[in-house]
Design an enzyme around this catalytic site. Structure first.
Site, PDB file in Angstrom:
ATOM      1  N   GLY A 181      28.963  20.775   3.384  1.00  0.00           N
ATOM      2  CA  GLY A 181      30.296  21.110   3.885  1.00  0.00           C
ATOM      3  C   GLY A 181      30.864  22.393   3.315  1.00  0.00           C
ATOM      4  O   GLY A 181      30.935  22.551   2.109  1.00  0.00           O
ATOM      5  N   SER A 182      31.299  23.320   4.173  1.00  0.00           N
ATOM      6  CA  SER A 182      31.869  24.559   3.669  1.00  0.00           C
ATOM      7  C   SER A 182      32.468  25.387   4.795  1.00  0.00           C
ATOM      8  O   SER A 182      33.010  24.836   5.741  1.00  0.00           O
ATOM      9  CB  SER A 182      30.817  25.361   2.908  1.00  0.00           C
ATOM     10  OG  SER A 182      31.433  26.346   2.123  1.00  0.00           O
ATOM     11  N   ARG A 183      32.322  26.733   4.702  1.00  0.00           N
ATOM     12  CA  ARG A 183      32.987  27.620   5.653  1.00  0.00           C
ATOM     13  C   ARG A 183      32.179  28.894   5.855  1.00  0.00           C
ATOM     14  O   ARG A 183      31.516  29.376   4.948  1.00  0.00           O
ATOM     15  CB  ARG A 183      34.372  27.970   5.092  1.00  0.00           C
ATOM     16  CG  ARG A 183      35.210  28.815   6.010  1.00  0.00           C
ATOM     17  CD  ARG A 183      36.572  29.018   5.400  1.00  0.00           C
ATOM     18  NE  ARG A 183      36.784  30.371   4.954  1.00  0.00           N
ATOM     19  CZ  ARG A 183      37.847  30.770   4.265  1.00  0.00           C
ATOM     20  NH1 ARG A 183      38.779  29.899   3.914  1.00  0.00           N
ATOM     21  NH2 ARG A 183      37.981  32.017   3.912  1.00  0.00           N
TER      22      ARG A 183
END
EC number: 4.1.1.65
Length: 213
Positions: A181-183
């Site tokens: 999970g991240s961006r």
């Protein structure tokens, strides 16, 4: 990336193997509850590292999303490596999204940078300046430059990025991933014709973020 046609990303093999091994051992010991728990863990790891094929749009001027997720920022921002105002698009990936990242445009890697930093929640805009991140500066055959940045987050603390300076990349090609999970931040020329809005869901390698001039 190395795992072009496998249903599970190669980076996930060690995690799947460990979780699966623990599940088998617990099952052989007849520890049913723990075995069931680790079976769920194994299935989640397989789900997380899934590696679906994608069909990339044919328009060579189209910029495709580098990540599955949701657009959480859209607006002008100064990109420090090119030192100019650009159109910034931020895409948030939850733990339930495919985490393989894909190249937004065909072109050459003219720069690559890594910045150590914190692990703030990537939905906090401070993450742009303070979080650990890895970026690529790409230049198209027409001389248009853009930047794509993998940003580590609160849970995601392992960025994988394979291309090196001088590599020629194809739009939609797998080039890395961020674990758990991240961006992704994408910086495009200000005169790009946008095709997404705030809150839109994106599919890596398929969703068109914008059309280059």
């Amino acid at each position: 990336m190395r795992n072009k046609n496998t249903p599970i990303a190669a980076e996930g093999y060690p995690f799947v193997a460990i979780a699966g091994f623990i599940t088998v051992v617990l099952a052989l010991l007849a520890w049913k509850v723990l075995a069931a728990f680790f079976l769920v863990v194994t299935l989640f790891v397989v789900f997380f590292f899934r590696n679906p094929q994608r069909i990339t749009p044919g328009d060579e001027n189209a910029v495709v999303s580098p990540a599955d997720g949701v657009v959480i920022y859209l607006g002008n921002a100064r990109e420090s490596h090119l030192d100019e105002e650009m159109m910034k698009i931020s895409i948030f990936m939850s733990v339930f999204n495919v985490h393989i990242n894909r190249v937004p445009v065909s072109g050459r890697v003219v720069d690559r940078f890594y910045l150590p930093g914190k692990f703030l929640d990537v939905r906090d805009e401070r993450a742009t300046f303070e979080n650990e991140q890895n970026g690529l500066v790409l230049e198209t055959a027409r001389g248009v430059k853009m930047v794509v940045v993998q940003v580590a987050g609160l849970i995601a603390r392992r960025i994988v990025c394979y291309p090196k300076i001088g590599d020629m990349l194809q739009r939609g090609q797998r080039y890395g991933l961020i674990r758990f999970g991240s961006r992704l931040d994408v910086y495009l020329p200000k005169n790009v014709e946008l095709r997404v809005s705030m809150g839109d869901k994106t599919v890596a390698g398929e969703t068109i973020l914008g059309i280059l001039p």
